[in-house]
Scaffold this motif. Structure first.
Motif: not given
Lengths: 424, 403, 367
Positions: C30, C59-62
């Motif tokens: 992540t 996985l991109n978490d903004d």
């Protein structure tokens, strides 16, 4: 009755046990069955909601950081009289350096500085700046420390600094709650915060007043709509109901940004007003980033929560009552005010409590349309949770807010009864 | 009822002043826009009154009058300000035609009780106008953002091209973005996984508890009710942080002790958190339905040999189903529209639609969230319309008169 | 009836789910970033090639905006779910100070420049913290509506305080950093003295007093997307934001907006690795960092967004915008033409005084 008196013995059930006992057993079984039905949910809510909220709120009094980071200093400070106006003696300074060197090694001292900065502005920079120099000291070899420390930063030669340390070294503190009502914990007891830090009481008042205004405008707007929905033929009413449900089902974020598009100075409402000439182009109305924006947007967002309970109550009011009143000579207004309105009060009550409770805890909408004046205490809680990281204060503010809501809930339950809330 | 009220033509002394007032009202806006409000009022009143008199005394052909008004007003609108004003003009024309004949023919009385006084009639329509205004307040923000979702630019702004109805100002690119962008698709899918499961949990547990609560002898009823309602009354931001720590512990335990995979545990956490938030709605709606439930029905069922489970599913459930369904809808919406708790409890793998919308609003200027909202609104309109149609159909089938 | 079916369905989903999720677990990481165009540039320049090389799913978490709060909470709960986090330098220093970020040795754990220059030399002074690997140089600066200022285009940052020459709202960030410095500069403090003045309580009050003169004319923003939207609406006449946002408004969206580079404040954005990861996750995060901060990768990112690469060796490799085909160099904050009157941001000062000043600022704001 007479039979019992005649035979003198207790009444027996079919199986021969006394009826009283048998009934009591039946009642107990009934109670147990009811509880068994409730139990799974109750346990679920207790474990996954009440306990977490409880632990969260317990942060409002927990204050282990000072005592854990500076254990020796806290003990050494006990023998120091804060009222004397004199600086602590060398043992306190020695203990402090020993504690600090250990804290710096595990990077705890900046957290402590941040914590004490909540109480006294300037502590954070003091701890950070001094930390870099204290790091190089050797607790065993470099004694004495009193003058060394004062040489590092003159604030260590200030009685106030040590007073703050001593005052906040307790493990259970009322400091956060005092902060939450614009007071602070000092050696001389609770005192008012300096003028430029006093904002929270104002914010609480603002939150309450704005929530009341929002609730009131929801009542004013919701009542006619609920009435017309309840009194139109079902076919028409159901179609109109869609107009109420659609906003309700549209994402909160979308509705909030829609209000931004509507209300801003180059927004839809201003453009239309300018176009029809009611407002001059250079005197556009300021309707957003202030309290007005928050009130309008939140009234819109919460209106369905007012309409639905009102509607379900009004549906049960029989039109014959009003007709009867009129046939006995009441005017339209009297018939409404003396007959219909009192019957619809539970709906107003249910809607109001729902809207008020939801409004008081809102934070996304005020954040987006409220500017600086139209924000609520929840925005402050969110700020302390995600930006200033002052979770203790956030928990204290939350606990106060929750207490207000619980009192309201209790009052509502006493007056109207929570069973009477209906949601469509 | 309608047949009871005879309608008759109204005297000119009433029709003309009222139409003049209506014309003046519209004229006020056009007048101020073009410099002089007073002139606008006078002209507007004169034109509309003139039209009314012309139709009533000279033309005497309603259908023709209708098209004349619509066409002429549309042309005037077009000359004044292009296509957008042409549409406004046509609508105004239709309205004035309808209004003139509605007044003149006395149609406004047709649906009312015959004995109402003029004041009551005025109030009747005045009240409807007020309600209409409130409905407009409710629905306008949603209607306003819909065209913006077709914006050719990446802003929430009505561009000059859009206002001119120039096709170049519109595009479907935000819809394409929604369907082609992985992040949007993933979050939409996550919402579709999380919301229904959370709803099923809160509905099933909530209905059972509501039935328990509705029985006559429940100890600590008030306290239990307060606990069950609490997720609704605790401000969300507090719930979110509180649950964050709790679910982190749960997550550690599930991953560490039970060895469950990380992303599965992530879903479990969000689903449970949302289920808790939905419970108060289920409890409230189902208890409300149960208040009116006749307990002799369950006794009758038991009398005829049905077990508690059969009784529940065959007798009680169908009767309280409306309450259960509406509670479920509330719970579903709570989860489907929830952004604060999921921001804290969820991790990237469980990003839901509201979360994606939230970052969409914060970090990128993208009307894609409006496109999503428009799609969702369209879906809910279709759902609501289907439900209403089914209801009408079953009414017809059961031979009830429409209510 | 329906309910039982639904329950059964839910139960089967719940039972089957672990198996379905189990497979993609092993090779997943992540990465937390800011979202929007910035995340997209990272996706193109770093994530996609890295995934292609190693097979790791990213996985991109903004969530970068809440990174400090969340990392602290995760650390306290003992469950850090993030592997690599993109934060601004000030946040990185705070995280590092509190022991929430891993210390990284630039020379052994980062790639050297192609010509063999060591990483610490290549990044030079930009390595402002032991835990922080800078990625881009950005600047916070002003954009203004060209059609709302007439012939009188602003040339100085002090235009924000001049409500007579530039009537209308302006947007500023809802925090003390940068605003306090600009206020002092426009109150007549020489650039080099700003931090000396700001250190004192009187200096802080002086800055707030200056800001007070325009308090009613300011719309405070907290998200990067706010100012561009406000400018596009014509809601503000000028506003501060990140230079990359303005680039996108001007060059990609073709809005009537221009840049005001005066007193732009350089800042850094880059990676940190959270402390307390399991050894294997930490190794993977370090591997990613090594890849993503090499000379070529940093230069690649500038193709998608107008932020300057943090390595000296990347600068010559900066080419043209991937879609617009315009030369990116003149749009970099570090370009000599733009950097004529830059204001130097003092990291150490803000690390020390952030808590003090921010408290005052927020109280002033809420008044």
């Amino acid at each position: 009755m007479t039979d019992t008196a005649a035979t003198g013995g207790p009444v027996l059930a079919a199986d021969g046990t006394p009826l009283k006992k048998s009934l009591a057993r039946a009642l107990r079984i009934q109670k147990l069955r009811a509880l068994a039905l409730i139990a799974p949910l109750l346990i679920f809510v207790l474990v996954s909601f009440i306990i977490p909220i409880g632990t969260m709120l317990s942060r409002s009094v927990a204050n282990d950081l000072v005592a854990d980071t500076l254990p020796l200093t806290v003990v050494a400070l006990e023998s120091w009289d804060a009222e004397s106006g004199e600086l602590p003696d060398e043992p306190v300074y020695a203990a402090f350096v020993t504690d600090m060197v250990a804290a710096i090694a595990v990077k705890r001292h900046t957290r402590l500085g941040t914590r004490l900065n909540y109480e006294q502005t300037g502590m954070s920079s003091l701890f950070r700046k001094s930390g870099r120099k204290i790091k190089k000291l050797d607790p065993a070899a470099d004694a004495p420390f009193k003058d060394t420390l004062i040489g590092i930063n003159k604030d260590w030669g200030d009685v106030e600094t040590w007073k703050v340390l001593k005052t906040h070294s307790v493990r259970i503190t009322n400091g956060y709650f005092l902060n939450a009502i614009d007071m602070r914990r000092t050696p001389e007891g609770a005192q008012a915060q300096p003028e430029d830090k006093q904002i929270l009481v104002t914010l609480f008042q603002r939150t309450l007043i704005m929530s009341l205004v929002i609730t009131a405008s929801c009542i004013v707007l919701g009542y006619p709509v609920a009435w017309i929905l309840a009194n139109l033929p079902a076919r028409t009413a159901n179609v109109l109901m869609i107009l109420v449900l659609l906003p309700f089902w549209t994402s909160l974020l979308v509705r909030t940004s829609a209000w931004k598009v509507m209300l801003q100075q180059q927004g839809v409402i201003n453009e239309v007003l300018v176009w029809v000439g009611l407002v001059a182009d250079d005197a556009r109305l300021v309707m957003i980033n202030n309290q007005f924006g928050t009130i309008v947007a939140m009234t819109h967002i919460l209106l369905p929560f007012m309409i639905l309970p009102m509607y379900s109550v009004m549906q049960t009011i029989k039109p014959t009552y009003v007709r009867a009143a009129k046939s006995m000579g009441a005017t339209d207004w009297t018939a409404f005010w003396r007959i219909y309105f009192p019957l619809s009060v539970p709906g107003i009550g249910a809607g109001s409590i729902l809207v008020f409770i939801l409004a008081i805890g809102y934070y996304i909408t005020p954040e987006i349309v409220g500017g600086t004046k139209g924000v609520f205490i929840s925005n402050r809680i969110a700020y302390h949770i995600s930006s200033s990281l002052n979770w203790g204060l956030a928990a204290a503010l939350g606990a106060i807010l929750l207490a207000v809501v619980l009192i309201l809930y209790w009052a509502y339950d006493k007056i109207v009864g929570i069973d009477n809330v209906k949601l469509g | 009822m309608a047949a009871l009220t005879p309608i008759s033509r109204k005297p000119m002394s009433m029709v003309l002043p009222v139409t003049a007032a209506a014309g003046g009202f519209f004229g006020l806006f056009l007048g101020t826009a073009n410099g002089s409000g007073l002139l606008g009022v006078v002209l507007g009143a004169a034109i509309i009154t003139g039209l009314a008199a012309f139709y009533i005394f000279v033309l005497k052909n309603e259908a023709l009058a209708k098209w004349i008004t619509i066409a002429s007003m549309a042309v005037v609108g077009f000359l004044l300000g292009g296509i957008a004003l042409m549409i406004v003009g046509a609508l105004a024309g239709w309205f004035y035609h309808w209004f003139i004949y509605w007044l003149y023919e006395g149609r406004y009385r047709a649906r009312l009780l015959p004995y109402l006084t003029p004041k009551q009639v005025l109030w009747h329509y005045g009240f409807r106008v007020i309600c209409g205004a409130i409905f407009v307040f409710l629905i306008t923000p949603i209607l306003v953002v819909m065209p913006l979702s077709f914006n050719a630019q990446d802003f929430f702004t009505f561009t000059p091209e859009m206002l001119r109805l120039d096709p170049a100002g519109y595009s479907l690119k935000h819809y394409q973005d929604f369907f082609n962008n992985n992040e949007w698709q993933r979050s939409f899918k996550n919402s579709l996984i999380i919301a229904p499961i959370a709803t099923v949990i809160s509905v099933s547990l909530g209905t059972l508890a509501a039935i328990g609560l509705s029985q006559s002898h429940v100890p600590f009823r008030r306290a239990i009710m307060a606990v069950l309602i609490s997720p609704m009354i605790v401000p969300l931001i507090i719930s979110a942080t509180g649950m964050f720590f709790f679910y982190s512990d749960i997550g550690n335990w599930l991953e560490g002790s039970l060895g469950l995979p990380k992303s599965f545990v992530g879903y479990v956490k969000v689903v449970l958190a949302h289920a808790v938030l939905g419970i108060p709605f289920v409890i409230i709606t189902v208890t409300a339905t149960l208040v009116g439930f006749d307990n002799s029905l369950t006794r009758a069922a038991a009398n005829m040999g049905a077990g508690p489970v059969t009784t529940f599913f065959r007798v009680q459930m169908p009767l309280i189903l409306p309450g259960v369904i509406s509670g479920g809808l509330f719970a579903f919406i709570t989860s489907f529209d929830e952004v604060v708790v999921v921001l804290f409890v969820g991790s990237a793998g469980q990003k839901t639609l509201p979360w994606q919308m939230f970052t969409g609003l914060r970090e990128q200027i993208s009307p894609t969230i409006l496109a999503v909202a428009t799609i969702l609104v369209a879906i809910s309109i279709m759902l609501l319309a289907t439900v209403e149609m089914l209801r009408r159909r079953s009414e017809r089938l059961r031979g009830m008169s429409p209510t | 009836m329906k309910l039982t079916k639904l329950t059964a369905l839910a139960a089967t989903t719940a039972l089957c789910a672990p198996m379905a999720f189990a497979e993609d677990m092993a090779n997943e990481m992540t990465i937390v970033s800011w979202g929007g165009a910035y995340s997209k540039s990272q996706l193109k320049a770093y994530h996609e090639p890295y995934s292609a090389n190693t097979g790791v799913t990213i996985l991109n978490d903004d969530s970068s905006a809440e990174a400090v709060a969340k990392l602290r909470a995760m650390n306290e709960a003992g469950n850090v779910t993030w592997d690599v986090v993109d934060v601004v330098a000030a946040d990185a220093m705070r995280l590092c100070d509190e022991g929430l970020a891993l210390e990284i040795d630039a020379d052994t754990q980062l790639a050297a420049a192609p010509d063999g220059t060591s990483a610490s030399e290549d990044f030079g002074e930009l390595l402002v913290s032991e835990c922080f690997i800078p990625q881009i140089v950005y600047s916070t600066t002003f954009g203004y509506r060209t059609d709302m200022v007439g012939d009188n285009a602003p040339t100085s940052v002090c235009a924000i305080f001049d409500t007579e020459a530039y009537p209308g709202k302006r947007s500023l960030e809802k925090r003390s950093i940068n605003n306090m410095e600009w206020a002092l500069i426009c109150d007549g403090v020489a650039k080099e003295d700003v931090y000396d003045v700001l250190e004192t309580s009187e200096g802080q009050d002086r800055a707030l007093a200056k800001l007070d003169t325009i308090k009613d004319d300011v719309i405070w923003w907290s998200a990067g997307a706010d100012t561009p939207q406000l400018l596009a609406d014509g809601e503000v006449v000028m506003g501060s934001t990140y230079n990359g946002r303005l680039f996108s408004v001007i060059e990609e969206q073709k809005q009537p907006v221009a840049m005001l580079w005066d007193a732009q404040v350089f800042d850094l954005d880059g990676w940190i690795i959270p402390a307390g990861l399991s050894p294997e996750r930490q190794a993977r995060a370090l591997d990613y960092i090594m890849f993503a901060t090499d000379t070529q990768r940093l230069a690649d990112q500038a193709k998608y967004i107008s932020y300057g690469p943090a390595r000296a060796s990347s600068a010559p490799l900066v080419g043209q915008h991937a879609e617009l085909g315009i030369d990116m160099a003149p749009h970099m904050p570090t370009d000599p033409n733009n950097a004529q009157n830059t204001f130097l941001f003092n990291y150490e000062f803000w690390a020390d005084y952030r808590d003090d000043i921010e408290t005052k600022f927020q109280a002033w704001l809420a008044k």
